[in-house]
Design a protein around this motif. Structure first.
Motif, PDB file in Angstrom:
ATOM      1  N   TRP A 222      28.784 -23.040  -0.494  1.00  7.16           N
ATOM      2  CA  TRP A 222      29.732 -22.174  -1.162  1.00  7.16           C
ATOM      3  C   TRP A 222      30.968 -23.127  -1.387  1.00  7.16           C
TER       4      TRP A 222
ATOM      5  N   LEU B 150      34.833 -24.045  -3.327  1.00  9.86           N
ATOM      6  CA  LEU B 150      35.933 -23.456  -3.923  1.00  9.86           C
ATOM      7  C   LEU B 150      36.454 -24.511  -4.871  1.00  9.86           C
TER       8      LEU B 150
ATOM      9  N   ALA C 249      33.413 -19.188   1.722  1.00  6.28           N
ATOM     10  CA  ALA C 249      33.634 -21.007   1.444  1.00  6.28           C
ATOM     11  C   ALA C 249      34.064 -21.598   2.423  1.00  6.28           C
TER      12      ALA C 249
END
Length: 480
Positions: free
Chosen positions: A236, A238, A411
Motif C-alpha cells: 500500500w 500513499l 498504508a
C-alpha cells in the motif's frame, strides 16, 4: 426518445420484452399504409387512433403529453407552411398535413412504448453486431452527459448575469467550452476503455514496479522529472502532494497511458522504455480510477458498464453478469444495476466506476483522488470497500491524493511529490510529520505553529502500534 421528466432516454421501470417489437411493428405498419394512401380520411383516422393511444399512455402516468402535442403541431405547421410556399392547391395541402400529422403522432406514441434499453436488447436479439450496438450505446450516453453539462453551464451563466436571457455574445464561449469538455471526456473514456479491455493473458509472477530515472513529458512540458521508485507486490503506497505536483501523471505512467520520455520502467514483469508503444504498455492486470468517474463510463447502464471489460476479454455473458453482480453486491450498489449511468449521484458514480475495475481483479490498483467530492461518511465507506477488495485479491494499491483527511490506514509508506519531483519516500510515520508536510506544501506556518490543510487526527482508527499511528502521533507534536 420519450417525454419523461426525469428519464429522457430510459424508462423508470423495465418494459416487458414483447412491448418494443410490437410497438415498432405496429407503428411501421401504420406509417407504411399512411405513406402509400392517397386518402385524407384514412390519414385523419390514423391520427385519431394514435391520439387516443397517446392519451391512454398519459392516463397511465407513463409519459407527458404536452411536449408530444407541441412537437406534433410544430411539424404539421411546417408542412402546411411548406405547402403554401409551394403554391399547392388546398386539397394537396390538407392531404399532406393529414399524412404528416398521422406520422408524427404515431412516432410520438412509439416513443412512449420504447426506450433505449429495450431498443438495445431488440437490436441484439436480431443479431445486430455487438460492436455497432456498443458504439451507439457509448455515443448516446456521452451525448446525454454533454447535454447535461451544457445545461449546467447555461444555468451558471444565467445566475452570474442575473437574467434568464443570455446575450448572443455569451453563447459562443458556452458552446465552445461545452464541446471542449465533451471531447476531453470522450478521450479519457477511450483511454479507460483501452485499459479495461487490455489483454491479461500474461499472468507470470513479477516483482512489482521499478522506475529508474524516469522523465515524463506531455504537450512538450516535463510533468515528472528523474523519478525513482520501487513498488513491491501487495504494498500500500500513499502518493501525496499539492495540486499540480504530478500525482496524476505518476498514475498515468504506472497505468501505461503515458510512456517515459527518458529512463526505463519495469512493471508486471515487462520492461517499458521510451520506444514502447501504447498497446505494449497497457496490461490487463493494471486498473486506474480517475478523478472524474464519468470518464469511466462506456455503456449506458450500470450492469452493462460493470460487465463491459469482462465481455471484451472474452468472458461468457452469463459469467460476466454473475461476476458483475457479485462485485456490485460487495460495493453495495446492486440496487443500481438497472439504472442509467448518467442518473447516478457523484458518490454512486464513484462506486460504479470502481466496480468496473475491481471486477477485472487487477494486481495493481491505482486510485487518483478516490474520495474527492465525497462526504465524510461516503469517503469512509469507500476506503473500507477498497481495503476489502485489495485484501481479497492481494493487489498492490497506490492511493494518490492531496487530502489528508481521508487516508487509508493500511498504508505504511508515503511518497511526497512537489514540483514534479519526489521530495520524500519513506514511512508514513515520518512522511506525515508536520515538517515534511510543510516542505511538501500540504501544511502552512501561522504564528510559529504549523497548520495542516486537513485535520489528520480525525482519520479512522488504525491498528494499534502501526507506523501509521506513529505518524499521526508525531504529526500532532509541536514543531521544534
Amino acid at each position: 426518445m420519450h417525454f419523461h421528466a426525469e428519464h429522457s432516454l430510459f424508462f423508470e421501470r423495465p418494459q416487458p420484452p414483447w412491448v418494443a417489437p410490437l410497438g415498432i411493428a405496429l407503428t411501421g405498419s401504420v406509417l407504411t399504409v399512411n405513406a402509400g394512401a392517397q386518402s385524407t380520411a384514412l390519414s385523419l383516422t390514423g391520427s385519431g387512433i394514435g391520439a387516443v393511444l397517446l392519451l391512454v399512455a398519459h392516463a397511465h402516468g407513463r409519459r407527458r403529453i404536452k411536449p408530444a402535442l407541441a412537437w406534433t403541431l410544430a411539424v404539421v405547421a411546417l408542412a402546411l407552411l411548406g405547402g403554401v410556399a409551394l403554391d399547392a392547391n388546398t386539397d394537396v395541402i390538407v392531404q399532406t398535413g393529414a399524412r404528416v400529422l398521422c406520422g408524427a403522432i404515431w412516432i410520438l406514441w412509439l416513443g412512449t412504448q420504447v426506450d433505449w434499453a429495450s431498443l438495445r436488447q431488440l437490436l441484439l436479439r436480431i443479431r445486430t453486431p455487438e460492436g455497432v450496438v456498443a458504439s451507439l450505446d457509448h455515443a448516446l450516453m456521452h451525448g446525454v452527459l454533454a447535454q447535461r453539462e451544457w445545461v449546467q453551464r447555461r444555468d451558471a451563466a444565467r445566475v452570474r448575469l442575473g437574467s434568464p436571457r443570455l446575450p448572443v455574445a455569451a453563447w459562443g464561449p458556452l458552446v465552445g467550452e461545452g464541446a471542449l469538455h465533451a471531447f476531453t471526456r470522450l478521450e479519457r473514456s477511450e483511454e479507460n476503455a483501452l485499459l479495461r479491455s487490455a489483454s491479461s493473458e500474461d499472468v507470470r509472477a513479477h516483482d512489482g514496479v521499478h522506475l529508474d530515472a524516469i522523465d515524463v513529458e506531455r504537450g512538450g512540458h516535463l510533468v515528472l522529472q528523474q523519478l525513482e521508485l520501487r513498488l513491491e507486490r501487495t504494498e500500500w503506497l500513499l502518493v501525496l502532494g499539492p495540486s499540480g505536483a504530478g500525482k496524476s501523471s505518476l498514475l498515468r505512467l504506472l497505468a501505461g497511458l503515458d510512456g517515459p520520455a527518458q529512463g526505463t520502467m519495469t512493471r508486471m514483469g515487462n520492461r517499458v522504455s521510451p520506444d514502447t508503444t501504447l498497446s505494449a504498455r497497457l496490461h490487463g492486470r493494471v486498473a486506474l480510477l480517475c478523478q472524474n468517474p464519468e470518464h469511466h463510463f462506456i455503456a449506458s447502464t450500470v450492469a452493462e458498464d460493470i460487465a463491459w471489460g469482462l465481455l471484451r476479454r472474452g468472458v461468457e455473458p452469463e459469467e460476466a453478469r454473475c461476476r458483475s453482480r457479485e462485485v456490485a453486491m460487495a460495493l453495495r450498489i446492486d440496487h443500481l444495476l438497472q439504472r442509467p449511468c448518467h442518473q447516478l449521484s457523484f458518490g454512486e458514480q464513484r462506486r460504479v466506476a470502481l466496480a468496473g475495475l475491481l471486477v477485472l481483479e487487477p494486481e495493481l490498483l491505482l486510485l487518483d483522488e478516490p474520495t474527492a467530492g465525497l462526504d465524510p461518511v461516503a469517503a469512509l465507506e469507500l476506503r473500507t470497500l477498497v481495503a476489502e477488495a485489495v485484501r481479497r485479491t492481494n493487489a498492490t494499491c497506490v492511493w494518490a491524493t492531496h487530502c489528508l483527511h481521508s487516508l487509508p490506514s493500511q498504508a505504511t509508506r508515503v511518497i511526497l511529490l512537489q514540483d514534479r519531483r519526489v521530495l520524500f519516500d519513506g514511512s508514513t510515520a515520518e512522511g506525515l510529520s508536520k515538517p515534511w508536510l510543510i516542505r511538501a506544501g500540504l501544511a502552512v506556518w501561522k504564528e510559529n505553529r504549523a497548520y495542516v490543510d486537513q485535520d489528520i487526527t480525525t482519520l479512522p482508527e488504525p491498528r494499534t502500534g502501526s507506523t501509521y499511528q506513529e505518524g499521526i502521533a508525531r504529526s500532532a507534536e509541536p514543531l521544534r
